[in-house]
Design a protein around this motif. Structure first.
Motif, PDB file in Angstrom:
ATOM      1  N   LEU A 222      -6.027  -3.612  -6.174  1.00 47.88           N
ATOM      2  CA  LEU A 222      -4.751  -3.440  -6.868  1.00 47.88           C
ATOM      3  C   LEU A 222      -3.735  -2.762  -5.959  1.00 47.88           C
ATOM      4  O   LEU A 222      -2.555  -3.133  -5.948  1.00 47.88           O
ATOM      5  CB  LEU A 222      -4.966  -2.616  -8.139  1.00 47.88           C
ATOM      6  N   ALA A 223      -4.174  -1.785  -5.185  1.00 52.46           N
ATOM      7  CA  ALA A 223      -3.267  -1.078  -4.280  1.00 52.46           C
ATOM      8  C   ALA A 223      -2.754  -1.984  -3.165  1.00 52.46           C
ATOM      9  O   ALA A 223      -1.695  -1.727  -2.583  1.00 52.46           O
ATOM     10  CB  ALA A 223      -3.977   0.130  -3.677  1.00 52.46           C
ATOM     11  N   LEU A 224      -3.487  -3.061  -2.883  1.00 57.70           N
ATOM     12  CA  LEU A 224      -3.092  -3.979  -1.813  1.00 57.70           C
ATOM     13  C   LEU A 224      -2.159  -5.085  -2.280  1.00 57.70           C
ATOM     14  O   LEU A 224      -1.644  -5.848  -1.455  1.00 57.70           O
ATOM     15  CB  LEU A 224      -4.342  -4.614  -1.190  1.00 57.70           C
ATOM     16  N   GLN A 225      -1.912  -5.184  -3.587  1.00 62.15           N
ATOM     17  CA  GLN A 225      -1.161  -6.305  -4.140  1.00 62.15           C
ATOM     18  C   GLN A 225       0.239  -6.441  -3.552  1.00 62.15           C
ATOM     19  O   GLN A 225       0.732  -7.556  -3.350  1.00 62.15           O
ATOM     20  CB  GLN A 225      -1.074  -6.182  -5.668  1.00 62.15           C
ATOM     21  N   GLU A 226       0.893  -5.333  -3.264  1.00 61.69           N
ATOM     22  CA  GLU A 226       2.263  -5.420  -2.774  1.00 61.69           C
ATOM     23  C   GLU A 226       2.349  -6.007  -1.368  1.00 61.69           C
ATOM     24  O   GLU A 226       3.440  -6.336  -0.887  1.00 61.69           O
ATOM     25  CB  GLU A 226       2.939  -4.058  -2.808  1.00 61.69           C
ATOM     26  N   LEU A 227       1.206  -6.155  -0.704  1.00 61.23           N
ATOM     27  CA  LEU A 227       1.185  -6.806   0.608  1.00 61.23           C
ATOM     28  C   LEU A 227       1.031  -8.319   0.479  1.00 61.23           C
ATOM     29  O   LEU A 227       0.974  -9.028   1.477  1.00 61.23           O
ATOM     30  CB  LEU A 227       0.039  -6.250   1.456  1.00 61.23           C
ATOM     31  N   HIS A 228       0.931  -8.805  -0.753  1.00 65.56           N
ATOM     32  CA  HIS A 228       0.821 -10.243  -1.048  1.00 65.56           C
ATOM     33  C   HIS A 228      -0.301 -10.924  -0.268  1.00 65.56           C
ATOM     34  O   HIS A 228      -0.092 -11.956   0.377  1.00 65.56           O
ATOM     35  CB  HIS A 228       2.160 -10.941  -0.763  1.00 65.56           C
ATOM     36  N   PRO A 229      -1.502 -10.353  -0.316  1.00 66.94           N
ATOM     37  CA  PRO A 229      -2.626 -11.008   0.372  1.00 66.94           C
ATOM     38  C   PRO A 229      -2.923 -12.356  -0.268  1.00 66.94           C
ATOM     39  O   PRO A 229      -2.775 -12.532  -1.483  1.00 66.94           O
ATOM     40  CB  PRO A 229      -3.775 -10.023   0.172  1.00 66.94           C
ATOM     41  N   SER A 230      -3.337 -13.317   0.548  1.00 71.18           N
ATOM     42  CA  SER A 230      -3.643 -14.639   0.001  1.00 71.18           C
ATOM     43  C   SER A 230      -4.895 -14.599  -0.864  1.00 71.18           C
ATOM     44  O   SER A 230      -5.011 -15.354  -1.829  1.00 71.18           O
ATOM     45  CB  SER A 230      -3.816 -15.651   1.142  1.00 71.18           C
TER      46      SER A 230
END
Length: 239
Positions: A222-230
């Motif tokens: 969830l914390a990584l979502q703003e990096l728009h991972p594929s």
């Protein structure tokens, strides 16, 4: 000839092209100790999401190709946060003893014996994913002097990107009830901004030692979502 990292007995490790020309002896575990492990990927049926053995569950805890825990995760606000998890071993009594020695008694060298298995797991399920180790809090780092997830990630064929930081340590997931684990709580993970650009729009595999309830890797995802991972998946030593 080398010595087993656990029992100390001398043994001859298998010869592989990847280690044939190495000057130092391969670090690992003897066959007797390896037989005490319970490989998960040998199971005929794994939960398509968390990777647990469905064969080991009562039928009432299985629906199709998913376990009941993952059905609950996917029925609420956490739906789709994690693509999948895959783990090498079931967390049996032998692995629990080994992990206690590794994490809480400072025997960091023990993780090196899993290098080949971790690399095979990565190549089979997560090729081209960027490894992101689950961080520990500053207070936990002070206690242990190392992050076990980072040591694991450094054994992989792709250099890990420590893009996450942990601001505090939650209560252990194993001590919570199932309803408590599914509740939305304050996320202990935030982005380390200096490295955030390195993983923008890339597939990510979170690396941790044990998948217990799935809460930790989902909070990290969830914390990584703003990096728009594929894609965001996770891999662990134990399940």
């Amino acid at each position: 000839m080398t010595h087993c990292l656990w029992c100390g007995v001398s043994f001859t490790p298998p010869i592989r092209w990847s280690t044939l020309f190495e000057l130092r002896a391969t670090e690992g575990y003897c066959k007797k100790c390896q037989r005490k492990l319970a490989p998960l990927l040998h199971s005929a049926a794994l939960c398509r999401l968390c990777g647990r053995s469905l064969d080991a569950l009562e039928p009432r805890y299985v629906a199709g190709d998913m376990c009941s825990d993952c059905q609950q995760w996917e029925a609420g606000e956490w739906r789709g946060v994690l693509e999948k998890n895959r783990s090498l071993y079931s967390y049996n009594s032998f692995l629990k003893e080994l992990m206690t020695q590794f994490k809480f008694r400072g025997d960091a060298a023990l993780i090196k014996g899993f290098k080949d298995d971790l690399q095979r797991l990565y190549h089979r399920f997560f090729k081209n994913y960027l490894p992101v180790p689950i961080p520990i809090s500053p207070s936990r780092m002070q206690e242990r002097a190392f992050n076990q997830a980072l040591l694991m990630a450094e054994l992989l064929p792709v250099e890990p990107v420590p893009v996450l930081q942990r601001t505090f340590q939650n209560q252990k997931q194993s001590k919570k009830t199932k309803s408590e684990r599914l509740q939305t709580i304050q996320n202990p993970f935030t982005l380390a901004e200096k490295q955030a650009s390195d993983v923008m729009n890339r597939p990510i595999v979170l690396v941790d030692d044990i998948y217990t309830t799935g809460s930790t890797v989902r909070q990290a995802a969830l914390a990584l979502q703003e990096l728009h991972p594929s894609r965001i998946a996770s891999m662990t030593l134990a399940r």
